[in-house]
Design a protein around this motif. Structure first.
Motif, PDB file in Angstrom:
ATOM      1  N   SER A  11      19.917   2.763   8.933  1.00 35.93           N
ATOM      2  CA  SER A  11      20.151   2.372   7.538  1.00 35.93           C
ATOM      3  C   SER A  11      18.803   2.198   6.850  1.00 35.93           C
ATOM      4  O   SER A  11      17.813   1.821   7.477  1.00 35.93           O
ATOM      5  CB  SER A  11      20.976   1.088   7.466  1.00 35.93           C
ATOM      6  N   PHE A  12      18.781   2.502   5.569  1.00 38.48           N
ATOM      7  CA  PHE A  12      17.572   2.383   4.774  1.00 38.48           C
ATOM      8  C   PHE A  12      17.805   1.277   3.761  1.00 38.48           C
ATOM      9  O   PHE A  12      18.718   1.363   2.943  1.00 38.48           O
ATOM     10  CB  PHE A  12      17.262   3.715   4.075  1.00 38.48           C
ATOM     11  N   VAL A  13      16.998   0.228   3.835  1.00 42.78           N
ATOM     12  CA  VAL A  13      17.208  -0.939   2.995  1.00 42.78           C
ATOM     13  C   VAL A  13      15.943  -1.325   2.252  1.00 42.78           C
ATOM     14  O   VAL A  13      14.831  -1.092   2.735  1.00 42.78           O
ATOM     15  CB  VAL A  13      17.713  -2.147   3.823  1.00 42.78           C
ATOM     16  N   ARG A  14      16.160  -1.907   1.111  1.00 42.89           N
ATOM     17  CA  ARG A  14      15.050  -2.478   0.354  1.00 42.89           C
ATOM     18  C   ARG A  14      14.782  -3.859   0.932  1.00 42.89           C
ATOM     19  O   ARG A  14      15.672  -4.710   0.971  1.00 42.89           O
ATOM     20  CB  ARG A  14      15.419  -2.574  -1.122  1.00 42.89           C
ATOM     21  N   ARG A  15      13.575  -4.057   1.367  1.00 45.35           N
ATOM     22  CA  ARG A  15      13.215  -5.319   1.991  1.00 45.35           C
ATOM     23  C   ARG A  15      13.099  -6.405   0.931  1.00 45.35           C
ATOM     24  O   ARG A  15      12.520  -6.198  -0.120  1.00 45.35           O
ATOM     25  CB  ARG A  15      11.881  -5.177   2.721  1.00 45.35           C
ATOM     26  N   SER A  16      13.654  -7.555   1.235  1.00 49.52           N
ATOM     27  CA  SER A  16      13.601  -8.685   0.323  1.00 49.52           C
ATOM     28  C   SER A  16      12.698  -9.766   0.890  1.00 49.52           C
ATOM     29  O   SER A  16      12.837 -10.146   2.058  1.00 49.52           O
ATOM     30  CB  SER A  16      15.015  -9.244   0.117  1.00 49.52           C
TER      31      SER A  16
ATOM     32  N   GLU B 199     -10.284  -6.140   6.733  1.00 48.32           N
ATOM     33  CA  GLU B 199      -9.595  -7.258   6.076  1.00 48.32           C
ATOM     34  C   GLU B 199      -8.418  -6.812   5.214  1.00 48.32           C
ATOM     35  O   GLU B 199      -7.356  -7.416   5.270  1.00 48.32           O
ATOM     36  CB  GLU B 199     -10.578  -8.073   5.240  1.00 48.32           C
ATOM     37  N   ARG B 200      -8.581  -5.775   4.384  1.00 48.13           N
ATOM     38  CA  ARG B 200      -7.484  -5.374   3.487  1.00 48.13           C
ATOM     39  C   ARG B 200      -6.251  -4.936   4.266  1.00 48.13           C
ATOM     40  O   ARG B 200      -5.126  -5.152   3.836  1.00 48.13           O
ATOM     41  CB  ARG B 200      -7.933  -4.332   2.483  1.00 48.13           C
ATOM     42  N   TYR B 201      -6.443  -4.299   5.416  1.00 47.67           N
ATOM     43  CA  TYR B 201      -5.302  -3.865   6.226  1.00 47.67           C
ATOM     44  C   TYR B 201      -4.739  -5.020   7.044  1.00 47.67           C
ATOM     45  O   TYR B 201      -3.524  -5.140   7.211  1.00 47.67           O
ATOM     46  CB  TYR B 201      -5.699  -2.704   7.136  1.00 47.67           C
ATOM     47  N   ARG B 202      -5.608  -5.862   7.544  1.00 45.16           N
ATOM     48  CA  ARG B 202      -5.158  -7.039   8.295  1.00 45.16           C
ATOM     49  C   ARG B 202      -4.298  -7.922   7.394  1.00 45.16           C
ATOM     50  O   ARG B 202      -3.286  -8.462   7.826  1.00 45.16           O
ATOM     51  CB  ARG B 202      -6.365  -7.807   8.843  1.00 45.16           C
ATOM     52  N   ALA B 203      -4.657  -8.045   6.126  1.00 45.29           N
ATOM     53  CA  ALA B 203      -3.886  -8.862   5.180  1.00 45.29           C
ATOM     54  C   ALA B 203      -2.456  -8.328   5.029  1.00 45.29           C
ATOM     55  O   ALA B 203      -1.508  -9.108   4.920  1.00 45.29           O
ATOM     56  CB  ALA B 203      -4.588  -8.897   3.830  1.00 45.29           C
ATOM     57  N   GLU B 204      -2.287  -7.003   5.029  1.00 45.65           N
ATOM     58  CA  GLU B 204      -0.941  -6.426   4.937  1.00 45.65           C
ATOM     59  C   GLU B 204      -0.101  -6.799   6.145  1.00 45.65           C
ATOM     60  O   GLU B 204       1.082  -7.100   6.020  1.00 45.65           O
ATOM     61  CB  GLU B 204      -1.024  -4.900   4.840  1.00 45.65           C
ATOM     62  N   VAL B 205      -0.731  -6.766   7.325  1.00 43.70           N
ATOM     63  CA  VAL B 205      -0.015  -7.071   8.565  1.00 43.70           C
ATOM     64  C   VAL B 205       0.348  -8.551   8.630  1.00 43.70           C
ATOM     65  O   VAL B 205       1.472  -8.909   8.992  1.00 43.70           O
ATOM     66  CB  VAL B 205      -0.870  -6.672   9.789  1.00 43.70           C
TER      67      VAL B 205
ATOM     68  N   PHE C   9       2.280  -6.859  -0.767  1.00 41.72           N
ATOM     69  CA  PHE C   9       3.112  -5.933  -1.532  1.00 41.72           C
ATOM     70  C   PHE C   9       4.005  -6.677  -2.530  1.00 41.72           C
ATOM     71  O   PHE C   9       5.117  -6.237  -2.828  1.00 41.72           O
ATOM     72  CB  PHE C   9       3.952  -5.082  -0.577  1.00 41.72           C
ATOM     73  N   ALA C  10       3.503  -7.767  -3.061  1.00 41.72           N
ATOM     74  CA  ALA C  10       4.299  -8.620  -3.954  1.00 41.72           C
ATOM     75  C   ALA C  10       4.829  -7.876  -5.178  1.00 41.72           C
ATOM     76  O   ALA C  10       5.939  -8.156  -5.632  1.00 41.72           O
ATOM     77  CB  ALA C  10       3.467  -9.826  -4.397  1.00 41.72           C
ATOM     78  N   ASP C  11       4.079  -6.931  -5.700  1.00 41.73           N
ATOM     79  CA  ASP C  11       4.506  -6.203  -6.892  1.00 41.73           C
ATOM     80  C   ASP C  11       5.190  -4.878  -6.563  1.00 41.73           C
ATOM     81  O   ASP C  11       5.617  -4.163  -7.465  1.00 41.73           O
ATOM     82  CB  ASP C  11       3.298  -5.924  -7.789  1.00 41.73           C
TER      83      ASP C  11
ATOM     84  N   VAL D 286       8.181   2.338   4.365  1.00 43.90           N
ATOM     85  CA  VAL D 286       7.399   2.988   3.326  1.00 43.90           C
ATOM     86  C   VAL D 286       7.271   1.990   2.173  1.00 43.90           C
ATOM     87  O   VAL D 286       8.167   1.179   1.937  1.00 43.90           O
ATOM     88  CB  VAL D 286       8.032   4.319   2.850  1.00 43.90           C
ATOM     89  N   VAL D 287       6.149   2.049   1.483  1.00 45.73           N
ATOM     90  CA  VAL D 287       5.904   1.187   0.328  1.00 45.73           C
ATOM     91  C   VAL D 287       5.894   2.060  -0.924  1.00 45.73           C
ATOM     92  O   VAL D 287       5.283   3.135  -0.933  1.00 45.73           O
ATOM     93  CB  VAL D 287       4.552   0.448   0.465  1.00 45.73           C
ATOM     94  N   VAL D 288       6.567   1.592  -1.961  1.00 46.76           N
ATOM     95  CA  VAL D 288       6.555   2.246  -3.271  1.00 46.76           C
ATOM     96  C   VAL D 288       5.864   1.281  -4.217  1.00 46.76           C
ATOM     97  O   VAL D 288       6.366   0.170  -4.455  1.00 46.76           O
ATOM     98  CB  VAL D 288       7.983   2.561  -3.770  1.00 46.76           C
TER      99      VAL D 288
END
Length: 166
Positions: free
Chosen positions: A8-13, A50-56, A63-65, A81-83
């Protein structure tokens, strides 16, 4: 054996933290593999730039926005995937990742298709992405889904920029 119909493909909340660990693991795998492919391998996610570690560590803030789409096999996150948030009539698809053992099952194409559907729903005219030139399977996937190479908006060498109309 996994059948795509089981995915299933879901929008993460952000309000539903049940897949937080699964998403973090997918992002860590994506970034660790990318660092290795760039010739800058690191031992674990704690050693990522740092920028990638912050995502993890905190995908909700990173990805707040944006919209994060997750492929689930039951309760297990098996792809993401991120949009990005729309700007100037376009958005960007990034961080496409499928767990290696389930590649070839249509998960990545399902995620990109879901991303394109989301883009259409929010009125975006174009979707763009960048991909490392050595990721030939990903480039072939994007081409099958209608993306074409375009002039780079990113100064990094060996990066292919692509886009398509929605």
């Amino acid at each position: 054996m996994i059948d795509r119909r089981e995915i299933s493909f879901v929008r993460r909340s952000a309000q539903d933290p049940c897949d937080q660990d699964g998403l973090a693991a997918l992002l860590a795998a994506y970034h660790l593999q990318t660092q290795a492919e760039k010739g800058a391998a690191v031992a674990d996610a704690d050693r990522l730039p740092e920028r990638y570690r912050a995502e993890v560590l905190d995908p909700d803030s990173a990805f707040a926005d944006d919209v994060v789409l997750v492929a689930l096999n039951g309760d297990a996150a098996v792809g993401c995937v991120v949009v990005t948030a729309p700007a100037d009539g376009q958005c960007e698809v990034k961080r496409l990742w499928t767990v290696p053992e389930l590649r070839g099952k249509g998960i990545a194409s399902g995620l990109v298709t879901a991303a394109l559907s989301h883009a259409a729903e929010i009125g975006v005219e174009r979707v763009r992405l960048s991909v490392w030139q050595w990721r030939t399977d990903a480039i072939a996937l994007y081409e099958r889904l209608g993306f074409t190479a375009t002039e780079s908006w990113d100064g990094r060498s060996r990066l292919v920029c692509m886009e398509r109309a929605v």
